[in-house]
Design an enzyme around this catalytic site. Structure first.
Site, mmCIF file in Angstrom:
data_model
loop_
_atom_site.group_PDB
_atom_site.id
_atom_site.type_symbol
_atom_site.label_atom_id
_atom_site.label_comp_id
_atom_site.label_asym_id
_atom_site.label_seq_id
_atom_site.Cartn_x
_atom_site.Cartn_y
_atom_site.Cartn_z
ATOM 1 N N LYS A 1 7.809 15.679 2.945
ATOM 2 C CA LYS A 1 6.627 15.627 4.169
ATOM 3 C C LYS A 1 7.599 13.910 5.156
ATOM 4 O O LYS A 1 7.936 13.588 6.564
ATOM 5 C CB LYS A 1 5.137 14.277 3.698
ATOM 6 C CG LYS A 1 4.648 13.433 4.877
ATOM 7 C CD LYS A 1 3.450 13.326 3.709
ATOM 8 C CE LYS A 1 4.291 12.030 2.774
ATOM 9 N NZ LYS A 1 3.497 10.669 2.307
ATOM 10 N N THR A 2 8.179 13.159 4.359
ATOM 11 C CA THR A 2 9.063 12.026 4.925
ATOM 12 C C THR A 2 10.024 12.691 5.577
ATOM 13 O O THR A 2 9.967 11.963 7.243
ATOM 14 C CB THR A 2 9.174 10.720 3.917
ATOM 15 O OG1 THR A 2 8.571 10.847 3.102
ATOM 16 C CG2 THR A 2 10.763 10.029 5.058
ATOM 17 N N ASP B 1 1.363 8.102 9.002
ATOM 18 C CA ASP B 1 1.339 9.633 7.914
ATOM 19 C C ASP B 1 0.423 8.355 6.523
ATOM 20 O O ASP B 1 -0.180 7.450 7.010
ATOM 21 C CB ASP B 1 2.367 8.195 7.131
ATOM 22 C CG ASP B 1 3.740 8.879 5.923
ATOM 23 O OD1 ASP B 1 2.699 9.977 6.016
ATOM 24 O OD2 ASP B 1 4.434 8.073 5.505
ATOM 25 N N GLU B 2 0.376 9.088 5.833
ATOM 26 C CA GLU B 2 -0.338 9.256 4.777
ATOM 27 C C GLU B 2 -2.458 8.694 4.993
ATOM 28 O O GLU B 2 -2.890 7.865 5.393
ATOM 29 C CB GLU B 2 -0.306 7.184 4.234
ATOM 30 C CG GLU B 2 0.660 7.030 3.554
ATOM 31 C CD GLU B 2 1.362 8.277 1.772
ATOM 32 O OE1 GLU B 2 0.571 8.823 1.764
ATOM 33 O OE2 GLU B 2 1.939 8.233 1.014
ATOM 34 N N GLN C 1 -4.427 13.848 -2.433
ATOM 35 C CA GLN C 1 -3.590 12.177 -2.561
ATOM 36 C C GLN C 1 -4.258 11.073 -1.937
ATOM 37 O O GLN C 1 -4.054 9.816 -2.591
ATOM 38 C CB GLN C 1 -2.234 12.309 -2.353
ATOM 39 C CG GLN C 1 -1.200 13.508 -2.689
ATOM 40 C CD GLN C 1 -0.397 13.427 -2.619
ATOM 41 O OE1 GLN C 1 0.846 12.261 -2.951
ATOM 42 N NE2 GLN C 1 0.855 13.702 -2.586
ATOM 43 N N ARG D 1 4.931 12.721 -9.016
ATOM 44 C CA ARG D 1 6.389 11.497 -8.988
ATOM 45 C C ARG D 1 7.283 12.452 -10.444
ATOM 46 O O ARG D 1 8.332 12.218 -9.172
ATOM 47 C CB ARG D 1 5.779 10.189 -9.507
ATOM 48 C CG ARG D 1 4.630 9.618 -9.110
ATOM 49 C CD ARG D 1 5.065 9.713 -7.229
ATOM 50 N NE ARG D 1 3.814 10.626 -6.654
ATOM 51 C CZ ARG D 1 4.085 11.789 -5.849
ATOM 52 N NH1 ARG D 1 5.005 10.942 -5.069
ATOM 53 N NH2 ARG D 1 3.893 12.399 -5.384
#
Length: 733
Positions: free
Chosen positions: A34-35, A220-221, A251, A609
């Site tokens: 994503k980043t 983002d997020e 998330q 993670r």
DNA sequence: CGAAAGGCTCTTTTT
DNA sequence: GAGCCTTTCG
């Protein structure tokens, strides 16, 4: 040039990078790059579509994420990064308001009140309104006010929405609280957003200025944005409609902070013409870990199913282990890390321990210290929350903005200068009667005193003298602030208030003094700015950047971190501890199915993670709120298919499975050396791998071991187990 | 006024 | 267990 920005991206990622105009929704699973997509997209806009970097705004969830994004972008764009607007919503809003806030009556030098300031003010508001603080807890009211502001509701509007007694209370406190903020020329975190929205509503020409400037907005997020943030995003992108949002509903873990998951779920309804991209290939985790994660999250009812997949190998089974209590839990973690890192293929920095609540970190810390295993604790008592730091910052804030009543109240008698509660309360009441701010009242008091108008003074003559001295102190420091750098000013504050002596009267004065010095050196970055701007800029950073990002990426240490803070990070080896009912999922989530689902999402975040290995621990007993209580294994453990778990796959639930789970680990008890390599007595000089040289104060037997109390030159008093501590005896004392 | 002691509550996550 | 608040005493 253009190709390298697409190289190494899969088809879905490439499409998301190349799409030029209109609303875009990118639904990105964990570890799906994503980043990378966001950063490459920005670089692509600049380099291929020739969008000026000044005309792009990218919003992230944390300051750290913003810094990382800039870092990555600087590799692709070099110096042009400076021209991008990258930051959190709060930071961006603060910037807008510094510039254009005066148009709606916002002082350019407004202070930003943090939670602590907010709490003080709300308490005072409750008190002033004569409400019973036993019945009306500040916490609940703050949450109510914050919820209202997150939805852009004014006190009146929030009263219209709810009709309970509590809603009425919130409305009244909210109203009074806003007055107090205004008097202090202060905004709280929620105000930054709400006030900016109001600015844009009331001054369309100002909104237009920003709309014209920002051709592209990226968020983002997005699953963790609240209504105010979403409205703001819509305002800013209202003209060009180039809004690109990235997120993962699975998330979403910040609803308690009034994030509204509907923002992402309804995006397509709000923007029917939106292009939607799905990033579903996971590059991070082993097949086993991804399958476990998918299985966990699939137990949530309220979600859109999605298909995550990976080409990575299956990898090791997941280790689920039951331990006796939190101490054994911590020891097992350390031991396992020790075992893994012995082979050198795993480094300490590849390991992370994650937990639900901050309180759990204490036992971990003590254990890591005792074993001498280097660790770094993310987000313990944060730097800017330390008393000594807040005191000094309060002085600086007051000098910058004399209306700041919360800061003044904080330091009016710190260090002690003979202004007690009694005097200060009388003084405050007196100031209020005359409609004066605290600072103006100080000035008035000093004048009256000089005129000898004793009878009209509100406090004893002894107190008057103290107030007068305090006023002169502030005047002198304001003078200094006009022409000195922040570092010099800070030095003067400390010197003139006698703060150092005040600190050293305490036991831990030395450490606290070091914190002050660290604060002072962090002000060094602001030397380049002229004195008029530096202080404001410095204070802004302090208010918005809560954690000092020690980018200690180089140091080799295990990360201890809450699950919330772990979002967006990845580690080869992840331990999630405290997987017990009432702790995780947390007891406070039990009454509401939606909250329970959020707990499960939090678990999902934690599990995803992990790249290679995942350990899930649950303790039979642990101390919660000072009470020893026994805990059942978390329901989330049941969500994982047995075939993915090491041993018999029973999730450690019945006692039958227990031995085998233990076998999967190296039990610390059996590994503890039977013969001690070292023996010490009081007075011996020793050297420790981490703490350096020290002197043994005492040494006493404990179960199967000896516990030494050692006074280290650098680190102070530490308790160490002789069998475990990396300790050597020094021959010549 | 200020330091010390005792009692109280509340314990989730943070820009 | 810890921090916060109130009470008490010097």
């Amino acid at each position: 040039m253009t190709l390298d920005l697409l190289a190494g991206l899969n088809a879905a990622q490439q499409k998301a990078v190349e799409a030029l105009e209109g609303p875009i929704l990118i639904l990105a699973g964990p570890g799906s790059g994503k980043t990378r997509v966001i950063t490459h997209r920005i670089a692509y806009l600049v380099r291929v579509w020739n969008v000026g970097p000044r005309r792009i705004m990218a919003v992230t969830f944390t300051n750290k994420a913003a810094a990382e994004m800039k870092e990555r972008l600087s590799r692709m764009l070099g110096k042009m990064v400076e021209q991008l607007t990258v930051g959190t919503f709060h930071a961006c809003c603060a910037r807008f308001l510094r510039i254009d806030g005066p148009a709606i009556g916002i002082d350019r030098n407004f202070v930003i009140y943090d939670d602590d300031d907010q709490l003080r003010l709300v308490k005072k508001a409750i008190e002033e309104l004569g409400l019973d603080p036993q019945k009306v807890t500040p916490r609940a009211v703050i949450s109510g006010i914050s919820a209202a502001k997150s939805q852009l509701l004014t006190p009146e509007a929030c009263a219209r929405q709810g009709h309970s007694y509590f809603d009425e209370i919130v409305k009244r406190v909210y109203e009074r609280y806003q007055e107090m903020l205004a008097n202090s020329h202060a905004l709280d975190f929620d105000d930054l957003l709400m006030t900016t929205v109001r600015l844009f509503q009331q001054k369309p020409e100002i909104l237009e200025k920003y709309q014209n400037r920002y051709l592209h907005l990226l968020v983002d997020e997005f699953q963790d944005t609240n209504i105010a943030q979403y409205v703001l995003a819509k305002q800013l992108s209202g003209k060009h409609k180039n809004i690109c949002v990235v997120g993962d509903p699975d998330q979403s873990i910040y609803s308690w902070r009034h994030a509204d998951i509907r923002n992402i779920l309804n995006f397509e309804k709000d923007f029917p013409q939106a292009q939607v991209f799905y990033l579903e290939q996971n590059y991070r985790s082993t097949g086993t870990i991804l399958e476990a994660a998918t299985s966990i999250i699939s137990h949530n009812q309220q979600r859109k199913p999605k298909e995550l997949w990976t080409q990575n190998e299956k990898g090791s089974p997941i280790v689920v282990a039951e331990v006796a209590d939190e101490w054994e839990e911590a020891s097992q973690v350390v031991n396992e890390i020790d075992k893994l890192t012995r082979t050198k293929e795993v480094k300490l920095r590849d390991c992370a321990v994650m937990y639900r609540t901050n309180a759990q970190s204490r036992v971990l810390e003590e254990t890591f210290m005792r074993y001498g295993t280097p660790y770094k604790l993310v987000g313990g008592t944060r730097f800017y929350e330390r008393k000594e730091i807040k005191d000094i910052i309060a002085y600086l804030r007051l000098l910058h903005n004399p209306f700041d009543s919360v800061s003044l109240a904080r330091i009016v008698n710190v260090p002690g200068r003979g202004i007690g509660h009694q005097s200060f309360n009388q003084f405050t009441a007196w100031a209020g009667q005359q409609g004066l701010s605290h600072y103006a009242a100080l000035q008035r008091l000093a004048e009256l005193n000089q005129q000898g108008a004793k009878s009209s003074l509100p406090v004893t003559s002894r107190a008057v003298a103290a107030f007068q001295k305090f006023f002169e102190l502030l005047e002198g420091l304001i003078e200094v602030s006009r022409k000195s750098s922040v570092m010099e000013l800070l030095g003067e504050v400390v010197a003139r208030t006698g703060y150092k002596g005040y600190l050293f009267a305490e036991d831990d004065g030395e450490d606290r003094w070091e914190n002050i010095q660290e604060l002072q050196s962090s002000a060094r970055d602001y030397e380049v700015l002229p004195p008029g701007e530096a202080l404001g800029a410095f204070l802004e950073k302090v208010a918005l950047v809560q954690d000092v990002d020690e980018l200690d990426e180089k140091s080799d240490a295990v990360t201890l971190i809450t699950l919330h803070k772990a979002k967006g990070l990845e580690y080869s080896v992840v331990f999630i501890i405290g997987l017990e009912e009432k702790l995780f999922p947390h007891i406070r989530s039990y009454e509401d199915p939606a909250q329970l689902e959020e707990e499960r999402r939090l678990c999902y975040v934690g599990v995803t993670r992990a790249k290679k290995r995942l350990y899930l621990f649950h303790a039979n007993q642990r101390i919660l709120m000072g009470m020893r209580s026994s805990g059942e294994p978390s329901r989330f453990l049941d969500d994982i298919p047995a075939k993915l778990i090491a041993g018999d796959g029973q999730g450690g639930k019945p006692a039958a499975g227990r031995q085998e789970h233990k076998a999967a680990l190296s039990s610390w008890k059996s590994e503890a050396p039977k013969t001690l390599l070292i023996s010490v007595k009081a007075g011996d000089s020793v050297i420790h791998k981490v703490f350096g040289e020290g002197v043994v104060i005492s040494c006493q037997p404990v179960t199967n071991d000896f516990e030494a109390l050692v006074n280290f030159k650098g680190a102070g008093l530490k308790k160490l187990l002789l069998s475990l501590a990396p300790l050597k005896k020094l021959d010549n004392p």
